[in-house]
Structures are given as structure tokens and as C-alpha cells.
Design a protein around this motif. Sequence first.
Motif, PDB file in Angstrom:
ATOM      1  N   THR A 278       0.813  -1.216   0.000  1.00  0.00           N
ATOM      2  CA  THR A 278       0.000   0.000   0.000  1.00  0.00           C
ATOM      3  C   THR A 278       0.852   1.275   0.000  1.00  0.00           C
ATOM      4  O   THR A 278       0.317   2.357   0.118  1.00  0.00           O
ATOM      5  CB  THR A 278      -0.981   0.007   1.188  1.00  0.00           C
ATOM      6  OG1 THR A 278      -0.240  -0.054   2.401  1.00  0.00           O
ATOM      7  CG2 THR A 278      -1.971  -1.132   1.099  1.00  0.00           C
TER       8      THR A 278
ATOM      9  N   ASP B  77       2.079   2.398  -2.496  1.00  0.00           N
ATOM     10  CA  ASP B  77       1.866   2.843  -3.872  1.00  0.00           C
ATOM     11  C   ASP B  77       1.504   4.333  -3.901  1.00  0.00           C
ATOM     12  O   ASP B  77       0.620   4.776  -3.176  1.00  0.00           O
ATOM     13  CB  ASP B  77       0.725   2.000  -4.460  1.00  0.00           C
ATOM     14  CG  ASP B  77       0.598   2.131  -5.947  1.00  0.00           C
ATOM     15  OD1 ASP B  77       0.668   3.265  -6.447  1.00  0.00           O
ATOM     16  OD2 ASP B  77       0.405   1.103  -6.606  1.00  0.00           O
TER      17      ASP B  77
ATOM     18  N   PHE C 254      -2.289   5.936  -4.089  1.00  0.00           N
ATOM     19  CA  PHE C 254      -3.199   6.151  -2.962  1.00  0.00           C
ATOM     20  C   PHE C 254      -3.201   7.610  -2.514  1.00  0.00           C
ATOM     21  O   PHE C 254      -4.259   8.179  -2.231  1.00  0.00           O
ATOM     22  CB  PHE C 254      -2.865   5.216  -1.795  1.00  0.00           C
ATOM     23  CG  PHE C 254      -3.153   3.775  -2.102  1.00  0.00           C
ATOM     24  CD1 PHE C 254      -4.458   3.311  -2.168  1.00  0.00           C
ATOM     25  CD2 PHE C 254      -2.130   2.882  -2.332  1.00  0.00           C
ATOM     26  CE1 PHE C 254      -4.742   1.994  -2.461  1.00  0.00           C
ATOM     27  CE2 PHE C 254      -2.392   1.552  -2.620  1.00  0.00           C
ATOM     28  CZ  PHE C 254      -3.700   1.107  -2.690  1.00  0.00           C
TER      29      PHE C 254
ATOM     30  N   ALA D 244      -6.351  10.233  -2.754  1.00  0.00           N
ATOM     31  CA  ALA D 244      -6.776  10.993  -1.571  1.00  0.00           C
ATOM     32  C   ALA D 244      -6.784  12.490  -1.867  1.00  0.00           C
ATOM     33  O   ALA D 244      -7.708  13.210  -1.465  1.00  0.00           O
ATOM     34  CB  ALA D 244      -5.860  10.680  -0.385  1.00  0.00           C
TER      35      ALA D 244
ATOM     36  N   PRO E  72       0.239   3.458 -10.996  1.00  0.00           N
ATOM     37  CA  PRO E  72       0.239   2.565  -9.838  1.00  0.00           C
ATOM     38  C   PRO E  72       1.456   1.637  -9.889  1.00  0.00           C
ATOM     39  O   PRO E  72       1.922   1.262 -10.965  1.00  0.00           O
ATOM     40  CB  PRO E  72      -1.047   1.753 -10.007  1.00  0.00           C
ATOM     41  CG  PRO E  72      -1.890   2.514 -10.969  1.00  0.00           C
ATOM     42  CD  PRO E  72      -0.943   3.273 -11.840  1.00  0.00           C
TER      43      PRO E  72
ATOM     44  N   GLY F 237      -2.894  -0.798  -5.912  1.00  0.00           N
ATOM     45  CA  GLY F 237      -2.988   0.562  -6.429  1.00  0.00           C
ATOM     46  C   GLY F 237      -3.770   0.617  -7.726  1.00  0.00           C
ATOM     47  O   GLY F 237      -4.587   1.511  -7.934  1.00  0.00           O
TER      48      GLY F 237
ATOM     49  N   ALA G 193      -7.402   0.236  -6.879  1.00  0.00           N
ATOM     50  CA  ALA G 193      -7.921   1.474  -6.296  1.00  0.00           C
ATOM     51  C   ALA G 193      -8.150   2.529  -7.378  1.00  0.00           C
ATOM     52  O   ALA G 193      -9.156   3.252  -7.339  1.00  0.00           O
ATOM     53  CB  ALA G 193      -6.961   1.999  -5.232  1.00  0.00           C
TER      54      ALA G 193
ATOM     55  N   ARG H 106     -11.680   4.245  -8.389  1.00  0.00           N
ATOM     56  CA  ARG H 106     -11.854   5.710  -8.388  1.00  0.00           C
ATOM     57  C   ARG H 106     -12.411   6.181  -9.713  1.00  0.00           C
ATOM     58  O   ARG H 106     -13.294   7.036  -9.768  1.00  0.00           O
ATOM     59  CB  ARG H 106     -10.518   6.398  -8.075  1.00  0.00           C
ATOM     60  CG  ARG H 106     -10.593   7.906  -8.055  1.00  0.00           C
ATOM     61  CD  ARG H 106     -11.581   8.387  -6.996  1.00  0.00           C
ATOM     62  NE  ARG H 106     -11.665   9.826  -6.928  1.00  0.00           N
ATOM     63  CZ  ARG H 106     -12.431  10.587  -7.721  1.00  0.00           C
ATOM     64  NH1 ARG H 106     -13.165  10.044  -8.652  1.00  0.00           N
ATOM     65  NH2 ARG H 106     -12.446  11.888  -7.568  1.00  0.00           N
TER      66      ARG H 106
END
Length: 138
Positions: free
Chosen positions: A12, A14, A17, A21, A67, A72, A75, A79
Motif C-alpha cells: 500500500t 503505492d 493512494f 486521496a 500505480p 494501487g 484502487a 476511483r
Amino acid sequence: MTALHRITQADTEDPVFAAIAAADEAQRAHLAALDGLDEDDDAQMRRANAASYAETVAFERLMQVMPTTLAGLRALVERYAVEAEETERWSVGGSYLRHIARVLACESKSPFRPSERQFPESRQEVVRLIPNRLGGLS
């Protein structure tokens, strides 16, 4: 065929992220600036426009981040699915992206073979057979 690896907590790290955010935070700030906006108030309009610009910049930065892990990538796909569902309500692009995210979530140590439990859409029944060119059923 390559097996997918199980994601560990260390994966994580990566950079995607942090970019996700930042894009999410910029979107929240933009929505907050629009809440109760008085379009006749120049100061409020400047704040709303600045927040809109910051959201655009954050999303453009997100689109530039590559990523570095499977987590990643998943995610990022999630998104983009959210973005597609929010901005393209009449499109199925978000559904397609969510399907890809489910495929990426398949954490298997053996070659990739989706199970019916993971993908219920694979249990569809044949409604009607299509006749072949000779008049028989395929």
C-alpha cells in the motif's frame, strides 16, 4: 498464464493512494465551496472557481500517476468507476470499470480462473439458441 499475487500491507506504499486521496479532498473542497453559493457575491465566486480549478488540477495529477502495485491499480480503477458513475449517468462505463476492479480483486495463488461465486454474471442461462446457417441450432 500468470498468477495474481496476494496484496500485502507493504504494497500500500503505492503513490496512487496519495493521488486518489488528494483528488477526493479537492472534490470535497469544491463541493463545500458550492454549498450555499451566492453567485452575486464576488468573493464566494472566486473561492468556488479556485476550488474548481484545484479539483481539476488534482484529478489531472491523478491521471499522471502510475500505480506500482496491484492494489494501487485496483484502487485507481475503483476511483475511475466512481467518477464515471457520477459524471456519465447514462453510460455503463462505471459498470465496466467495476467489473475490472472485481477481476483485479481476485487474489489467487493459482492461474486465474474466476469462480461463479466471484462473478455471478457467468451463470446466465441461454434464452434462445441461434440457428446456424444450415437451419440447425448451434
